[in-house]
Design a protein around this motif. Structure first.
Motif, PDB file in Angstrom:
ATOM      1  N   THR A 183       1.021  -1.168   0.112  1.00  0.00           N
ATOM      2  CA  THR A 183       0.010   0.061  -0.122  1.00  0.00           C
ATOM      3  C   THR A 183       0.734   1.694  -0.033  1.00  0.00           C
ATOM      4  O   THR A 183       1.267   1.430   1.417  1.00  0.00           O
ATOM      5  CB  THR A 183      -0.595  -0.100   1.071  1.00  0.00           C
ATOM      6  OG1 THR A 183      -1.425  -1.390   1.235  1.00  0.00           O
ATOM      7  CG2 THR A 183      -1.842   1.483   0.599  1.00  0.00           C
ATOM      8  N   LEU A 184       0.959   1.980  -0.981  1.00  0.00           N
ATOM      9  CA  LEU A 184       1.971   3.546  -1.608  1.00  0.00           C
ATOM     10  C   LEU A 184       0.767   4.505  -0.172  1.00  0.00           C
ATOM     11  O   LEU A 184       0.034   4.139   0.276  1.00  0.00           O
ATOM     12  CB  LEU A 184       1.344   4.056  -2.643  1.00  0.00           C
ATOM     13  CG  LEU A 184       2.476   2.695  -3.276  1.00  0.00           C
ATOM     14  CD1 LEU A 184       2.147   3.114  -5.066  1.00  0.00           C
ATOM     15  CD2 LEU A 184       3.652   2.700  -2.977  1.00  0.00           C
ATOM     16  N   ASP A 188      -2.917   3.594  -2.744  1.00  0.00           N
ATOM     17  CA  ASP A 188      -2.842   2.537  -3.898  1.00  0.00           C
ATOM     18  C   ASP A 188      -1.892   1.221  -4.086  1.00  0.00           C
ATOM     19  O   ASP A 188      -1.342   1.765  -2.859  1.00  0.00           O
ATOM     20  CB  ASP A 188      -2.642   3.495  -5.285  1.00  0.00           C
ATOM     21  CG  ASP A 188      -3.711   4.307  -4.974  1.00  0.00           C
ATOM     22  OD1 ASP A 188      -4.388   4.391  -6.798  1.00  0.00           O
ATOM     23  OD2 ASP A 188      -3.532   5.898  -5.077  1.00  0.00           O
ATOM     24  N   SER A 189      -2.438   0.542  -4.603  1.00  0.00           N
ATOM     25  CA  SER A 189      -1.534  -0.688  -3.848  1.00  0.00           C
ATOM     26  C   SER A 189      -0.812  -0.811  -5.303  1.00  0.00           C
ATOM     27  O   SER A 189      -1.200  -1.133  -6.212  1.00  0.00           O
ATOM     28  CB  SER A 189      -2.713  -2.430  -3.429  1.00  0.00           C
ATOM     29  OG  SER A 189      -2.993  -1.405  -2.245  1.00  0.00           O
TER      30      SER A 189
END
Lengths: 307, 361
Positions: A183-184, A188-189
């Motif tokens: 996960t950023l 978002d992943s």
């Protein structure tokens, strides 16, 4: 003090020093017409000396211990609530790759500048302290090339050090924790492969961040024959710069401090990647390299080498 | 001796070259063609008619409102309730992506963290990476027209629209010298209040010379040299951003809160709504820049009671100073007087004006 210092250093690094001199001697006759080839040989021998040195290995091992300590501590303790401890610490138990990020975050303020300061501060002053500087200058490479080679050695370490932290962190994280989509910061992943790429990007960001410090260390190293003095001055400067960066009253100065963008590597964990800080940092570090490189040149070229 | 000094030349020349480069870069770049002369009306029209709905850019926001800054490090930092309120204090950088009226993403870039607001059609997501929480809202189908953006996303467009609505005989509108915002030549629309009592000194809107897009808004307060509030693009690309940017799914492990939309219109009978609204509707005294809003007692308490607002409350406690008749939250642009009887008066006027308005029956 100086002779005692160099004596003890010669003993600890004793296995490498004669080899260095032998290497130089071997190169000298062949390279008399071509200083450039001599310089390349000098670079190879410099890197060889640097990475065969026990002190270098000890520092790299100490850096590698940071992610291992973090990973083991998180593994044996209960879940970390979000928002406590260094950033990303709570993500480690979900994804092992965050060990590398957390370890780099933890080592940026002190451990990385400390080790880089030791290497960069030792470059010229170490040779002078051991009395080997004048032998190096006998060769046809000249002082400029020697200075460049010494700086290249410091840069090589500045690239290696964050890389070790990142890779050991990712490795120990993969062993102790599950690895999956990361996960950023933006929510978002991304997949594990791309996450590893981002990890390497962060390591390169930190390597760039340490370029300026390496140049400062090189200059400090030309000022003195006592390597410890140059090392201490370099590390102290990096701490002073970080303290100044924390004072809101000096806001006008902040963009000029070489430590200012050190912690902005988190911009590489956004989606899409914010490259602004990478570019600004690159320009700033380039400026520091130019200024302190020129200072080191002026000092080293005009220096009376007596040892 | 001279030879020795020559060796030090690079050490002198390099910093000099860098200093010269920095100085020349900081000078306003007037290399491009100057923008054609335009009257304030023409610039306003450009602004009102701009059709740029797809862009990606970086916004820089600074404020010097005189509010205490919320701690960004140390204990108490990043209390979730204060996270959005904190946008009013201190500097921020945010990335903005817009594509049409119903696709938007705002990323507030904090150190080692990020706050996201994503709107994709009827889906509205908030995500805070600091505590890994997400909030989801499903907008009704007809929301597109009403909810242009969430209130916290202060893009220049929103602020400009609000300022333009206030334009009447009370304001002097002029076009100042052209500026450069995000590398684009822009008209500078300067609004100066004619009134002498308001706290606002001037408001400046930078209008893109090509498209009419508002590129920046700056509010200046009286007696303060630095802008009290400014938001402007530092980089801007027109055109649709990558569609994937608007696709948001909460990351695994995140705490997701489903926020029900407050269906006030649908839930309550129309007459009740009207009454409730009338009870909460502020009384307006004064006109133009001297407008004072008076909220009746209890109007502000009600929404505050059903949700924990400790961050906001603590900010209020720090900011409010006791004055005769109540407490005053004073910023360089707006004064808010909280009376002991619960009434709240707000306006960008000095305290005396608020007190005078409070004394009126």
């Amino acid at each position: 003090m100086s002779s005692k210092e160099s004596g003890s250093r010669e003993r600890t690094g004793g296995d490498t020093v004669p080899e260095d001199m032998a290497g130089n001697a071997a190169h000298r006759p062949a390279a008399a017409p071509a200083g450039r080839r001599w310089g390349r040989g000098l670079l190879a021998s410099e890197l060889g000396v640097l990475f065969r040195r026990r002190r270098t290995w000890a520092m790299l091992c100490a850096l590698a211990a940071i992610p291992i300590l973090i990973a083991v501590a998180v593994r044996v303790s209960s879940a970390v609530p979000p928002g406590r401890g260094p950033a990303f610490l709570d993500r480690i138990s979900q994804n092992g790759l965050f060990v590398g990020v957390t370890a780099m975050l933890v080592s940026v303020p002190l451990f990385l500048p400390l080790t880089v300061g030791v290497v960069a501060g030792d470059t010229v002053a170490g040779e002078a302290g051991m009395g080997t500087l004048r032998y190096l200058l006998v060769g046809p490479a000249g002082r400029v090339r020697l200075l460049l080679v010494k700086y290249a050695g410091a840069v090589a370490f500045a690239i290696t050090a964050p890389l070790v932290v990142a890779l050991v962190g990712a490795g120990i994280g993969a062993v102790l924790f599950p690895v999956g989509p990361v996960t950023l910061l933006s929510g978002d992943s991304i997949g594990a492969a791309e996450a590893l790429l981002r990890l390497l990007l962060i390591a390169s960001y930190l390597a760039v961040s340490l370029m300026g410090l390496s140049a400062i260390g090189l200059f400090m190293s030309t000022l003195t024959d006592v390597p410890v003095g140059a090392m201490a001055a370099t590390v102290v400067l990096s701490v002073v710069s970080q303290v100044l960066d924390a004072l809101p009253q000096l806001e006008w100065l902040h963009p000029w401090l070489f430590t200012h963008y050190w912690l902005d590597f988190a911009d590489l964990l956004r989606q899409p990647i914010a490259w602004d800080s990478f570019g600004t940092n690159l320009v700033l570090q380039g400026g520091y390299v130019a200024v302190f490189g020129a200072l080191a040149y002026g000092r080293f070229i005009t220096k009376d080498v007596l040892s | 001796m001279t030879r020795k000094w020559l060796r030090w030349m690079p050490a002198v020349v390099v910093p000099a070259v860098i200093a010269a480069g920095v100085l020349s870069a900081s000078l306003p770049a007037n290399a491009g063609d100057p923008l054609p002369e335009k009257t304030p009306q023409q610039v306003l029209l450009m602004l009102a008619q701009h059709g740029e709905k797809a862009l990606s850019g970086t916004l820089e926001q600074t404020s010097a409102l005189g509010l205490p800054e919320l701690p960004t490090s140390g204990p108490g930092a990043g209390a979730p309730e204060a996270a959005w309120l904190e946008l009013l204090t201190g500097p921020h950088t945010a990335r903005v992506y817009l594509d049409g009226p119903d696709k938007a993403r705002v990323q507030v870039m904090d150190r080692m963290a990020e706050r996201n607001a994503v709107r994709n059609g009827g889906e509205l997501w908030f995500y805070n990476s600091k505590d890994n929480t997400a909030a989801h809202m499903q907008l009704p189908a007809d929301a597109t027209a009403r909810h242009k953006d969430s209130p916290s996303t202060a893009t220049p467009g929103d602020l400009a629209d609000k300022l333009l609505a206030k334009l009447d005989s009370s304001t002097e509108v002029a076009v100042g010298p052209d500026t450069q915002v995000a590398g684009r030549a822009a008209y500078n629309l300067v609004l100066t209040p004619k009134s002498g009592t308001t706290l606002v000194d001037s408001a400046t809107i930078a209008v893109d010379g090509e498209s009419g897009l508002p590129l920046g808004v700056e509010l200046k307060a009286r007696g303060q040299s630095e802008p009290a509030f400014s938001v402007e693009y530092t980089s801007l690309t027109l055109g649709s951003p990558d569609a994937a940017i608007f696709n948001f799914t909460p990351p695994p492990g995140a705490t997701v809160e489903e926020v029900p939309l407050q269906e006030r219109k649908a839930a309550a009978p129309p007459s009740d709504v009207a009454q409730a609204k009338a009870a909460k509707r502020p009384t307006v005294t004064g006109t133009g820049w001297e407008t004072v809003l008076e909220f009746p007692a209890g109007a502000m308490k009600a929404p505050a009671a059903d949700e924990p607002r400790s961050g906001a409350a603590s900010l209020l406690d720090q900011a409010a100073v006791p004055v005769p008749g109540g407490r005053l939250v004073s910023t360089s642009l707006i004064n808010v007087l909280i009376l002991e009887d619960g009434r709240i008066l707000a306006g960008s006027v000095p305290l005396e004006r608020l007190q005078a308005a409070a004394a009126q029956p």
